[in-house]
Motif scaffolding. Sequence first.
Motif, short mmCIF file in Angstrom:
data_model
loop_
_atom_site.label_atom_id
_atom_site.label_comp_id
_atom_site.label_asym_id
_atom_site.label_seq_id
_atom_site.Cartn_x
_atom_site.Cartn_y
_atom_site.Cartn_z
N ASN A 20 74.53 27.84 40.56
CA ASN A 20 75.83 27.45 41.14
C ASN A 20 76.61 28.67 41.62
O ASN A 20 77.20 28.64 42.71
CB ASN A 20 76.65 26.65 40.11
CG ASN A 20 76.19 25.21 40.03
OD1 ASN A 20 76.03 24.53 41.04
ND2 ASN A 20 75.97 24.73 38.82
N ALA A 24 77.55 29.42 45.58
CA ALA A 24 78.95 29.65 45.95
C ALA A 24 79.10 31.01 46.64
O ALA A 24 79.79 31.12 47.66
CB ALA A 24 79.84 29.57 44.71
N VAL A 80 75.96 22.23 48.16
CA VAL A 80 74.89 21.80 47.26
C VAL A 80 74.87 20.28 47.18
O VAL A 80 75.89 19.65 46.91
CB VAL A 80 75.08 22.41 45.85
CG1 VAL A 80 74.04 21.86 44.88
CG2 VAL A 80 75.01 23.93 45.91
N ILE A 83 70.57 19.81 42.40
CA ILE A 83 69.84 20.89 41.71
C ILE A 83 68.95 20.21 40.68
O ILE A 83 69.45 19.47 39.83
CB ILE A 83 70.80 21.89 41.02
CG1 ILE A 83 71.76 22.52 42.04
CG2 ILE A 83 70.01 22.95 40.27
CD1 ILE A 83 72.84 23.38 41.40
N VAL A 94 66.60 23.27 44.78
CA VAL A 94 67.99 23.07 45.18
C VAL A 94 68.00 22.50 46.58
O VAL A 94 67.34 23.03 47.48
CB VAL A 94 68.79 24.40 45.14
CG1 VAL A 94 70.24 24.18 45.56
CG2 VAL A 94 68.69 25.06 43.78
#
Length: 154
Positions: A20, A24, A80, A83, A94
């Motif tokens: 994550n 980002a 996203v 995942i 992902v």
Amino acid sequence: MAKHDDTVTDERSGMLATINAAMAASSARDVDGVLELCTDDVEMRSMFQPPGFPNHATGKGAMRSMLSATSRYSKYAENVVSIEAMLDPDNWVVELEGDMVVQATGRPYRNNYLLRLHFREGKIATWVIYHNPLTQLIAFDMINPDDLPAPPPL
């Protein structure tokens, strides 16, 4: 070597947090933020890249150069979608949706990406990207969508 279930769960939680954070940072074009989450010998491969686009990097220095290709876009965002942990506890898949605008053409570039990430000692060691190169070629005005052949009849 089998790991205790609690250890695997803790390690997977850490890997999920790393994924994550990496996604980002990538979406924010924070190259240093991405690289700090990778091993020194990280390998990045972008499968099906058209000629002229970076497709392979080994090591953080080469990956920095490859990630700098985001400067080709006036708008750059990766969202996203999912995942998923794989059976091997160090591997993940992902799914991303890209929402970009090519600076040179002004064309939107919306592609779907599938990443395979492999971890070593809590960091990303392998980052493999799969995407549709036709969408990319159209956004960069390298092909005209009207010139693509029609699909065969069913």
